[in-house]
Each structure stands twice: as C-alpha cells, then as structure tokens.
Design a protein around this motif. Sequence first.
Motif, PDB file in Angstrom:
ATOM      1  N   ILE A   1       3.593  -0.217 -12.235  1.00  0.00           N
ATOM      2  CA  ILE A   1       4.225  -0.011 -10.925  1.00  0.00           C
ATOM      3  C   ILE A   1       3.556   1.183 -10.254  1.00  0.00           C
ATOM      4  N   ALA A   2       2.824   0.904  -9.164  1.00  0.00           N
ATOM      5  CA  ALA A   2       2.170   1.980  -8.416  1.00  0.00           C
ATOM      6  C   ALA A   2       2.649   2.013  -6.967  1.00  0.00           C
ATOM      7  N   THR A   3       3.069   0.856  -6.442  1.00  0.00           N
ATOM      8  CA  THR A   3       3.488   0.767  -5.041  1.00  0.00           C
ATOM      9  C   THR A   3       4.922   0.240  -4.953  1.00  0.00           C
ATOM     10  N   VAL A   4       5.479   0.309  -3.745  1.00  0.00           N
ATOM     11  CA  VAL A   4       6.838  -0.223  -3.536  1.00  0.00           C
ATOM     12  C   VAL A   4       6.841  -1.731  -3.793  1.00  0.00           C
TER      13      VAL A   4
ATOM     14  N   GLU B   1       0.816  -1.218   0.000  1.00  0.00           N
ATOM     15  CA  GLU B   1       0.000   0.000   0.000  1.00  0.00           C
ATOM     16  C   GLU B   1       0.844   1.261   0.000  1.00  0.00           C
ATOM     17  N   LEU B   2       2.159   1.105   0.070  1.00  0.00           N
ATOM     18  CA  LEU B   2       3.051   2.265   0.109  1.00  0.00           C
ATOM     19  C   LEU B   2       3.301   2.748  -1.320  1.00  0.00           C
ATOM     20  N   PRO B   3       2.861   3.987  -1.675  1.00  0.00           N
ATOM     21  CA  PRO B   3       3.029   4.444  -3.068  1.00  0.00           C
ATOM     22  C   PRO B   3       4.499   4.662  -3.412  1.00  0.00           C
ATOM     23  N   VAL B   4       4.806   4.572  -4.719  1.00  0.00           N
ATOM     24  CA  VAL B   4       6.208   4.760  -5.140  1.00  0.00           C
ATOM     25  C   VAL B   4       6.698   6.170  -4.832  1.00  0.00           C
ATOM     26  N   THR B   5       5.768   7.111  -4.646  1.00  0.00           N
ATOM     27  CA  THR B   5       6.184   8.482  -4.334  1.00  0.00           C
ATOM     28  C   THR B   5       6.845   8.557  -2.952  1.00  0.00           C
ATOM     29  N   ALA B   6       6.763   7.473  -2.170  1.00  0.00           N
ATOM     30  CA  ALA B   6       7.448   7.440  -0.867  1.00  0.00           C
ATOM     31  C   ALA B   6       8.955   7.273  -1.052  1.00  0.00           C
ATOM     32  N   LEU B   7       9.385   6.941  -2.272  1.00  0.00           N
ATOM     33  CA  LEU B   7      10.814   6.740  -2.537  1.00  0.00           C
ATOM     34  C   LEU B   7      11.479   8.060  -2.917  1.00  0.00           C
TER      35      LEU B   7
ATOM     36  N   VAL C   1      11.108  10.179  -6.607  1.00  0.00           N
ATOM     37  CA  VAL C   1       9.883   9.869  -7.368  1.00  0.00           C
ATOM     38  C   VAL C   1       8.804  10.897  -7.026  1.00  0.00           C
ATOM     39  N   GLY C   2       8.558  11.800  -7.969  1.00  0.00           N
ATOM     40  CA  GLY C   2       7.469  12.766  -7.814  1.00  0.00           C
ATOM     41  C   GLY C   2       6.238  12.247  -8.537  1.00  0.00           C
ATOM     42  N   GLU C   3       5.175  13.066  -8.556  1.00  0.00           N
ATOM     43  CA  GLU C   3       3.918  12.640  -9.204  1.00  0.00           C
ATOM     44  C   GLU C   3       4.125  12.329 -10.681  1.00  0.00           C
ATOM     45  N   LYS C   4       4.942  13.169 -11.363  1.00  0.00           N
ATOM     46  CA  LYS C   4       5.128  13.001 -12.809  1.00  0.00           C
ATOM     47  C   LYS C   4       5.833  11.677 -13.119  1.00  0.00           C
ATOM     48  N   PHE C   5       6.922  11.384 -12.376  1.00  0.00           N
ATOM     49  CA  PHE C   5       7.651  10.136 -12.636  1.00  0.00           C
ATOM     50  C   PHE C   5       6.813   8.924 -12.227  1.00  0.00           C
ATOM     51  N   ALA C   6       5.959   9.113 -11.200  1.00  0.00           N
ATOM     52  CA  ALA C   6       5.059   8.016 -10.780  1.00  0.00           C
ATOM     53  C   ALA C   6       4.130   7.639 -11.936  1.00  0.00           C
ATOM     54  N   GLN C   7       3.705   8.639 -12.740  1.00  0.00           N
ATOM     55  CA  GLN C   7       2.842   8.354 -13.905  1.00  0.00           C
ATOM     56  C   GLN C   7       3.606   7.553 -14.955  1.00  0.00           C
ATOM     57  N   THR C   8       4.903   7.862 -15.096  1.00  0.00           N
ATOM     58  CA  THR C   8       5.730   7.098 -16.054  1.00  0.00           C
ATOM     59  C   THR C   8       5.862   5.650 -15.588  1.00  0.00           C
ATOM     60  N   LEU C   9       6.113   5.462 -14.278  1.00  0.00           N
ATOM     61  CA  LEU C   9       6.245   4.099 -13.736  1.00  0.00           C
ATOM     62  C   LEU C   9       4.943   3.318 -13.874  1.00  0.00           C
TER      63      LEU C   9
ATOM     64  N   ASP D   1       4.973  -3.335  -5.961  1.00  0.00           N
ATOM     65  CA  ASP D   1       4.975  -3.524  -7.418  1.00  0.00           C
ATOM     66  C   ASP D   1       6.401  -3.447  -7.955  1.00  0.00           C
ATOM     67  N   LEU D   2       7.183  -2.521  -7.398  1.00  0.00           N
ATOM     68  CA  LEU D   2       8.569  -2.338  -7.829  1.00  0.00           C
ATOM     69  C   LEU D   2       9.379  -3.601  -7.531  1.00  0.00           C
ATOM     70  N   LEU D   3       9.152  -4.194  -6.360  1.00  0.00           N
ATOM     71  CA  LEU D   3       9.872  -5.409  -5.969  1.00  0.00           C
ATOM     72  C   LEU D   3       9.507  -6.590  -6.866  1.00  0.00           C
ATOM     73  N   PHE D   4       8.272  -6.577  -7.377  1.00  0.00           N
ATOM     74  CA  PHE D   4       7.828  -7.680  -8.238  1.00  0.00           C
ATOM     75  C   PHE D   4       8.101  -7.384  -9.722  1.00  0.00           C
ATOM     76  N   HIS D   5       8.743  -6.236  -9.993  1.00  0.00           N
ATOM     77  CA  HIS D   5       9.164  -5.920 -11.367  1.00  0.00           C
ATOM     78  C   HIS D   5      10.558  -6.545 -11.527  1.00  0.00           C
ATOM     79  N   LEU D   6      10.598  -7.746 -12.056  1.00  0.00           N
ATOM     80  CA  LEU D   6      11.828  -8.549 -12.004  1.00  0.00           C
ATOM     81  C   LEU D   6      12.681  -8.406 -13.266  1.00  0.00           C
ATOM     82  N   PRO D   7      13.984  -8.644 -13.149  1.00  0.00           N
ATOM     83  CA  PRO D   7      14.871  -8.503 -14.319  1.00  0.00           C
ATOM     84  C   PRO D   7      14.505  -9.459 -15.445  1.00  0.00           C
ATOM     85  N   LEU D   8      14.731  -8.983 -16.671  1.00  0.00           N
ATOM     86  CA  LEU D   8      14.574  -9.833 -17.864  1.00  0.00           C
ATOM     87  C   LEU D   8      15.773 -10.764 -17.991  1.00  0.00           C
ATOM     88  N   ARG D   9      16.941 -10.238 -17.625  1.00  0.00           N
ATOM     89  CA  ARG D   9      18.186 -10.998 -17.756  1.00  0.00           C
ATOM     90  C   ARG D   9      19.240 -10.313 -16.892  1.00  0.00           C
ATOM     91  N   TYR D  10      20.452 -10.854 -16.919  1.00  0.00           N
ATOM     92  CA  TYR D  10      21.540 -10.325 -16.078  1.00  0.00           C
ATOM     93  C   TYR D  10      22.811 -10.195 -16.898  1.00  0.00           C
TER      94      TYR D  10
END
Length: 694
Positions: A28-31, A6-12, A15-23, A33-42
């Motif tokens: 990605i809306a919450t912290v 429930e913690l919005p990405v703007t807590a990071l 990350v302002g409102e504008k960049f939150a819209q890009t994410l 969501d960011l953790l579950f945005h996993l790498p494609l490769r390494y």
Amino acid sequence: MNNLAELPVTALRGVGEKFAQTLAKLHIATVQDLLFHLPLRYQDRTRVTPIAALAPGVDAVIEGEVRAADVVFGRRRSLMVKLQDGSGTISLRYFHFTAAQKNRFARGVRLRCYGEARRGAAGLELYHPETEIIGAESPDRPDTLTPIYPLTEGVTQLRLRGLIQQALTMLEQAGVAELLPAELLPAPLRYPLRQALQYLHAPPAGADLAQLAEGIHPAQQRLALEELLAHHLSLLELRRENAEVSAPPLPANAALERDFLSRLPFTLTGAQQRVCAEIARDLSQNRPMMRLLQGDVGAGKTLVAAMAALKAIGAGAQVAVMAPTEILAEQHRRNFDAWLAPLNIRVAQLTGSLKAAERRTQLAAIASGEAQLVVGTHALFQPEVVFHNLALVIIDEQHRFGVRQRLELREKGAAKGVSGRLQPHQLIMTATPIPRTLAMSAFADLDCSVIDELPPGRQPINTVAISNERRDQVVERVRAAVAEGRQAYWVCTLIEESESLQAQAAESTASELSEALDGVRVALVHGRLKPEQKERVMGAFKAGEVDLLVATTVIEVGVDVPNASLMIIENPERLGLAQLHQLRGRVGRGSIASHCVLLYGPPLSQNGRARLQALRQHSDGFAIAEEDLRLRGPGEILGTRQTGEIQHRIADLQRDAHLLPQVQRIAASPLLTEDLRRLLIQRWLQNKPRFAEA
C-alpha cells in the motif's frame, strides 16, 4: 484529489513517513492501493444474540450485565467473568489479563461483547472476547458488516479500518478510473468499480455473508476478473521478453549421467524418465528453458533436478539451486552432495547465516567456477555473488519467490553470446499439484512437466479428522507415539496474517503441550525465529533430540525425518487442501505406518467437511487438487498468503477458474490499448511490475 492512484497514503490523517513504510509491507503506497486492499472476511456485529441462543463455534455479539469477575486457578490461571442477560448466563474467560482489566468488570457493569462461543469447563464460554462498556455515551451498533483485513506487524484492524474510511470518503468525491471498456465485460459483471469497492469495504447489514465468504458476489467477481486480467497481461509481457533472448545449448554428457545412475540404489520411475527426456530436449536448444516441474510430495523431483544439473555441469557450466528457507537449502545441499561428490563435483552453499570467513570462501569458489553447483536461499540474489558461468537455475517451491528476484538471478547468467549476454535455463519445481487448466493460465510463460508416479515402497499415511473437543485424546496419542520411540509434528494455524500473532499462538500451544506432556521433549519453530535458531531446532529434531516439534505453517517443515510418524494439524479447515496435503507429506517418509490427525474446530461447514473428507480419501496430490478445484475451497493452490508475498488480493484461481476464458478473450481484444494494459498491471501489481508468482 482527482487521481487517487497518485495520491500518497501520507495524504491521510494519521499517516506519517514511518507508518507509510509499515503500510508498504502490504503493498500500500497510495490511497487507491488502500481501496484495493480488500477484506479477507466479514463479521456480523449488527445484531445482538440472546445468550440462550448462542451456538458453539459461532461468532456473535451479546449484551449483558456483569454478575461476577474472579481469578480462577485450574491448569492455567484465568480471569472468569460471569455475564447475564434476560435469557441466560455465559462466562468470559481471559488467560492474559491485568488488574486494571479485572477492575473494569465491576459487578453491575453492562457490557457488549463480540467473540466465538466455545464449550468450556463451565458450559459455553467466550475466550478473550472484544468488549465495550455500554453507557449513555456508547456508540450505536454498526449498520454494516465489519471487515477483517490482511494485516502486517504494526497495523491493527482498527487503524486500518479508520484509514479505509477516509479513503472511501475521497472515493466518493474523486471516483476511480474505469480501465476496462464496458463492452468487454460480461453482462453480470458490468458493476461500476466505485460501487464495487464501496460495497466490499462496508457491506450492508442484510448482505449475504455466505456469498461474500465464497467470493462470488458480483462486486467481488468484477474485481477478481480485473485482477486476473492484470496478472495475465503481465505474464504475456514476460513471455514476449523471454522469446527475444538466447541461452547456451547444453548437450547430454552420456558418460557422466551413466556413472550417476549406476551409483543409485534404485532405478528411476517411468514418470521421472519421461520428465528427464522433456528437460533434456529443452536444454539442448539455444532458447532459455522455462519449465515448471510438478511432482507430488515424495515423487522424486530432486533427483530429476540432479539429472538436469548434470547436463549443465557436463557441459562445463554452473548450476544454482534456490530454496525458500535455510532449512530446505540445507536439505538440498546434503542430497546433492551425497549424489554428486562421488563424481568429483563440488557443491557450495550460500545462505544468510554463513559466518563472514566461510562466506568469502564460498563466494570465491563460485566466482572461480570451482563450485559447479551452488545451493542457496535469497542470498544468491545479492550483488556480490558472481558466477563463473551460470547456465541453469533450479528454483524449488517457486511461489515463495517473486519474479523480480528470479530475474535478478537470471541476470547473473552465462557467458556472452553473439546477440548479447546469454540467459540461463530455468527449471521451477513445486510440490503443490496444480490442475491442468490452472497451470495453463497461471503459468502461461512456462512449459509444464508432471511426475505423476510415486517411487515404490512409500508408506501410506492414515488420515483422521477429530474434533477439538477430543483434544486431550490427541495429546495422549502423542504421548503414546513418543513412548514407542517415534517423533511428532504439531502444526498451529492462525487465520490472522500477522507473524507475531502466529508466533504467540504457537508459543502458547508449545507451553500448553509441554505442561500436558511431562517428560516429552517439546521444541518450537516459527517465522520470527532467527535462521540459526530455526536451524538449531530442526537439527535437534532430525537428530532425535526433540520428540514433538510445534511449528507454524509460515516455516518450511520440509526436513526429511523418517522417524516422525505422527502429524497433528490444528484448525485444518483454515487451510487449502493443497497446503494440508503438503504438510501431511512430512510424515510417511520411513518404513513405519504414519498418521495425520486433522484437529478441527466444530461445527464444520458442509464445504469444510467435504474438503477434510477429500483429504482422508485421497493420497494423490493431483486428485486432491482437482477435488479442491471442484469444491472451490478457500485454499490457494499456488502458495499461501502466509509466505509474505500476497499472491492475489481478491482473485482465487480455483474459485474463479470460470473467469479465465473471459480473461484470455479480453486480453486479445484490440479495445484494450497498450495504455490500458500498462495501467491495469500498475494498479494490481504496483510494487511487483511482473507476475509476482510466475
């Protein structure tokens, strides 16, 4: 900080409102969501490779001293930097550079570079490598593998990595909710979720890169299982809802269908007749048909769709045909118009690029029922589109549309019934053959029909795999085809998921080919062009005013151009077999022999070689799909991530097919409460409340 869901990405930080819209474009809306945005490769940047030990086609970190930096003039002007370590010398080549960049590479400066070594005119070269100057203040080399994430325009790898580092610090303090009771998990996958996420965002230096690339590390499998379960639960919910609604029964109009079939210059194949009978049976019921129609490229799905449309039109109702792009919508309109106009059936078209006056005319014809069949793109979803009596929705290349859009179209359905509004029947078509086991799992809410027979007279396509080292020969092959009056496609693939990067790569290829092929008319089409520009380019190609069409895989190159007999696909090893087969099907549509050249970047992995070999050996899409499943390649059978709808973040239905029986077992368990089901769906499909590619 207790609930990262429930913690919005703007807590990071940063990350302002504008960049939150890009994410938000990456879902990605919450912290969490960011953790579950996993790498494609390494990438492994933890070890320095001596220049003498570099191998072509392999990414590596090198360190050395600049010996020279000169602008050289060949076919293209470039900046050439000579780098030397104790073992040897290599060239760094930049085609796009500034004076400041050239000055940065002063003689004697020590550099750390990362890139892929390729054979060039001056031996091994690194093209546009990432570089940093090594000084007393230089950061140490990383001690974990470097993750490469899916991106969208306006987000860079560096910025995303920084945000994920912040999120991982929060994860350390707050944890993440375990939504699956441990006893429901198979023993090898009882991997704590927090640990799995930490490992996958920052694998240690000694991690097995091959295992991670194949997606079979227990941490990946633990998350894949949970994601597949969330999608499956969402489907079950959708199926439950469908069972509670009614649809208008559509009995056959035998005279209209006889008239239609008698005008065709050919007869339907046995497979087409069988599928038409299955659809007719569904449409005669008062429950909505939810049928997936699979057919290989050129199997005649559109004709089957026309037969289904006649059922609705013959019963006095309307049909909507939805395509993912304006190019494909226009192709469908031409086909349906040619077949149905002689039967006095009016076909309307509704796309985003219609002029205002034409749009008003089309909307009026749809609302009055004067237009019995409407072909369109996502423009059909818009609130001002009102149907007179919509009884059948036909969706082509369904994986391009989310369920939410499909439901919006369904809500525009037919007249009211006894128990409320009647829902239209749905026929969903795909040219991507899906192995039966996957179809049963991925489309649990749909019945499946398969056209497994091609019409007679289709030309076989000769497929060859050629190394990029022989690129000049392939360019000459294009010149020869054009000299014979033929046309060709050149498809650019790029592994990065940014439309602007893909467009740049295609632009660069188009300009390089224009230069190399003097006198050949080259045109370019990619996802960033406006619809009317795409339409103009594709129209010119179809009219024979363009000899070579350079395109990205983002756009639908589905225009039927019988004179196009040659297709070149760059870096085919980056695509799934199903998508390669789909692209290949754009040629071989006339009466002349056609060719597909797979221009791969050496060296090919064993798996890559086997996949390209499968494409050369098989022309049947279903055989290719089964082979793809057997090889568990990285391609996605149900569509591509490049469509803008990320289908799965980590699960791959081909690779993870073995998890599906466990998914079904867990979904049926009483230990999985309604609350847990809801939270699982929310976690994995947060901006897509239902199964997004159903």
